[in-house]
Each structure stands twice: as C-alpha cells, then as structure tokens.
Design a protein around this motif. Structure first.
Motif, PDB file in Angstrom:
ATOM      1  N   VAL A 152      75.648 111.850   9.003  1.00 23.75           N
ATOM      2  CA  VAL A 152      75.362 111.176   7.738  1.00 23.75           C
ATOM      3  C   VAL A 152      75.092 112.208   6.641  1.00 23.75           C
ATOM      4  O   VAL A 152      75.556 112.059   5.512  1.00 23.75           O
ATOM      5  CB  VAL A 152      74.171 110.201   7.905  1.00 23.75           C
ATOM      6  CG1 VAL A 152      73.719 109.660   6.555  1.00 23.75           C
ATOM      7  CG2 VAL A 152      74.539 109.082   8.836  1.00 23.75           C
ATOM      8  N   ASP A 194      73.690 111.970  14.928  1.00 24.37           N
ATOM      9  CA  ASP A 194      73.959 110.923  13.944  1.00 24.37           C
ATOM     10  C   ASP A 194      73.438 111.344  12.567  1.00 24.37           C
ATOM     11  O   ASP A 194      74.094 111.123  11.552  1.00 24.37           O
ATOM     12  CB  ASP A 194      73.297 109.613  14.372  1.00 24.37           C
ATOM     13  CG  ASP A 194      73.904 109.074  15.659  1.00 24.37           C
ATOM     14  OD1 ASP A 194      75.084 109.391  15.891  1.00 24.37           O
ATOM     15  OD2 ASP A 194      73.189 108.367  16.374  1.00 24.37           O
ATOM     16  N   ILE A 201      73.579  97.173  10.820  1.00 24.62           N
ATOM     17  CA  ILE A 201      74.952  96.698  10.960  1.00 24.62           C
ATOM     18  C   ILE A 201      75.360  96.782  12.436  1.00 24.62           C
ATOM     19  O   ILE A 201      75.976  95.868  12.967  1.00 24.62           O
ATOM     20  CB  ILE A 201      75.911  97.511  10.077  1.00 24.62           C
ATOM     21  CG1 ILE A 201      75.654  97.216   8.613  1.00 24.62           C
ATOM     22  CG2 ILE A 201      77.354  97.231  10.419  1.00 24.62           C
ATOM     23  CD1 ILE A 201      76.465  98.023   7.673  1.00 24.62           C
ATOM     24  N   LEU A 202      75.046  97.764  13.092  1.00 22.04           N
ATOM     25  CA  LEU A 202      75.472  97.958  14.461  1.00 22.04           C
ATOM     26  C   LEU A 202      74.446  97.427  15.458  1.00 22.04           C
ATOM     27  O   LEU A 202      74.692  97.439  16.641  1.00 22.04           O
ATOM     28  CB  LEU A 202      75.720  99.443  14.753  1.00 22.04           C
ATOM     29  CG  LEU A 202      76.825 100.102  13.946  1.00 22.04           C
ATOM     30  CD1 LEU A 202      76.845 101.580  14.250  1.00 22.04           C
ATOM     31  CD2 LEU A 202      78.162  99.486  14.283  1.00 22.04           C
ATOM     32  N   ALA A 219      73.010 101.267   8.670  1.00 22.96           N
ATOM     33  CA  ALA A 219      73.998 101.362   9.762  1.00 22.96           C
ATOM     34  C   ALA A 219      73.429 100.783  11.046  1.00 22.96           C
ATOM     35  O   ALA A 219      74.145 100.113  11.813  1.00 22.96           O
ATOM     36  CB  ALA A 219      74.414 102.815   9.965  1.00 22.96           C
ATOM     37  N   SER A 220      72.155 100.999  11.317  1.00 26.35           N
ATOM     38  CA  SER A 220      71.573 100.466  12.542  1.00 26.35           C
ATOM     39  C   SER A 220      71.489  98.952  12.479  1.00 26.35           C
ATOM     40  O   SER A 220      71.648  98.271  13.490  1.00 26.35           O
ATOM     41  CB  SER A 220      70.212 101.065  12.828  1.00 26.35           C
ATOM     42  OG  SER A 220      69.279 100.637  11.882  1.00 26.35           O
ATOM     43  N   ALA A 274      70.766 105.040   4.854  1.00 21.82           N
ATOM     44  CA  ALA A 274      72.085 104.816   5.464  1.00 21.82           C
ATOM     45  C   ALA A 274      71.938 104.552   6.958  1.00 21.82           C
ATOM     46  O   ALA A 274      72.627 103.687   7.520  1.00 21.82           O
ATOM     47  CB  ALA A 274      72.986 106.015   5.220  1.00 21.82           C
TER      48      ALA A 274
END
Length: 193
Positions: free
Chosen positions: A179, A175, A165-166, A162-163, A158
């Motif tokens: 999660v 963080d 995505i961001l 997420a990294s 995840a």
C-alpha cells in the motif's frame, strides 16, 4: 568808588599826569631818555644772558625729552598696534581653523552615522533573510512531516477500507509495504513518473 570814578574821567586823568610831570622835573614819560634806554638794554641783555644760561637750556632739554617721550610713545603705540593686528589675525586664523575642524568633525560624524545605519540595515536584512530561510526550512520540514503523517493515515485508511472490502484483516508488513508503494506512486507528481 568815588576815587575810581575820578581817576577814570579823561579830564581828571590829564590833570593828574600834568601834576606828576611837574613833580618829576618836567620830563615826560614819552620823551626819549638816553640813560634810561641804555640801562633798559643792559638789563635786557643781562636777563637774556641769565635766561639763556639757566632757563632756556633746561627748558629746551625738557622739551627735547618730552618730544623724545612723545615720539617713543607713538612708536610704542604703533608697535603695539601692529602686535594687536598680528594677534587679531592669528585669532581669526585660529577661529577659521576651529570652524573647519568643527565642520570636519560634523562631516565625520555624519559619515559614521551613515555607515552605522547601512551596517544596521545590512545586518537586519541578513537576519531577515536567515529568518526567512529558517522559516522555509521549517515549512518544508513541517510539510514533509504532514505528508508522512498523511501517507501513514492514508495507508491505515486504505488498509481499513481494503479489509472491510475483503472481510479480512490485512495487517502484515508485506501488505503495508504494498500500500505504501502504491501511495508513493500516487503521491508523486506526473513529471516525476
């Protein structure tokens, strides 16, 4: 042989008797003679007295002794027979007792065998139950480990997603805690929530 044949013929025999009768002075063998009769009676009485005094008493004593011996033998045989019957009855009783004891021993052995079989079965069941319980505990432990590993990998996955995505790297402990908390909420069954 000729002499025997001559003596057996009846005519010759009667001739010989007549000649002897004539030699004896005319007395016949079958005519009663008083003197001869008296002497015969006297000799008979003397023989009777001698036999009575010296022969009959010992013979009667021997017969009585023999009779007593036979009676004693019969009594002894009867007593021995009774003893033999008692011994036979004792032997039969001992044999019956030995058979009864043997049957008791066999029955006791069967009972002991049955008890041992039941004990072995019970121990086998207990051991099987313990093995099942250990297997269940091991399965739960392995499942919990697998779930922890899956959560950690899910968190890493995840974070990686997420990294990407961001376009930033989310690495921090805060963080990671965020999660993990989210995954714990997702991992809980609906009944717990």
């Amino acid at each position: 042989m000729a002499a025997a044949a001559l003596l057996t013929s009846p005519a010759l025999l009667s001739a010989v008797q007549e000649e002897e009768h004539a030699d004896a002075g005319g007395a016949s063998l079958f005519t009663p003679d008083l003197g001869l009769s008296v002497w015969t009676i006297v000799v008979f009485l003397v023989v009777l007295f001698v036999l009575g005094k010296y022969a009959w008493k010992p013979m009667l004593a021997a017969l009585d002794a023999r009779e007593q011996g036979i009676v004693g033998s019969i009594a002894s045989a009867s007593q021995m027979r009774e003893e033999a019957e008692k011994l036979l009855e004792e032997h039969r009783r001992q044999l019956a007792d030995a058979r009864r004891q043997a049957q008791e021993i066999v029955a006791s052995g069967r009972e002991a065998g049955e008890t041992l079989r039941k004990d072995i079965e019970a121990k086998a069941r207990e051991e099987g139950d313990r093995m099942l319980e250990r297997a269940r505990v091991e399965i739960h432990r392995e499942r919990d480990q697998a779930m922890d590993t899956l959560r950690k990998e899910s968190v890493d996955l995840a974070l990686t997603v997420a990294s990407k995505i961001l376009h930033e790297k989310l690495d921090g402990p805060a963080d990671r805690a965020l999660v993990e908390e989210y995954l714990a909420e997702v991992g809980r069954p609906a009944a717990e929530a």
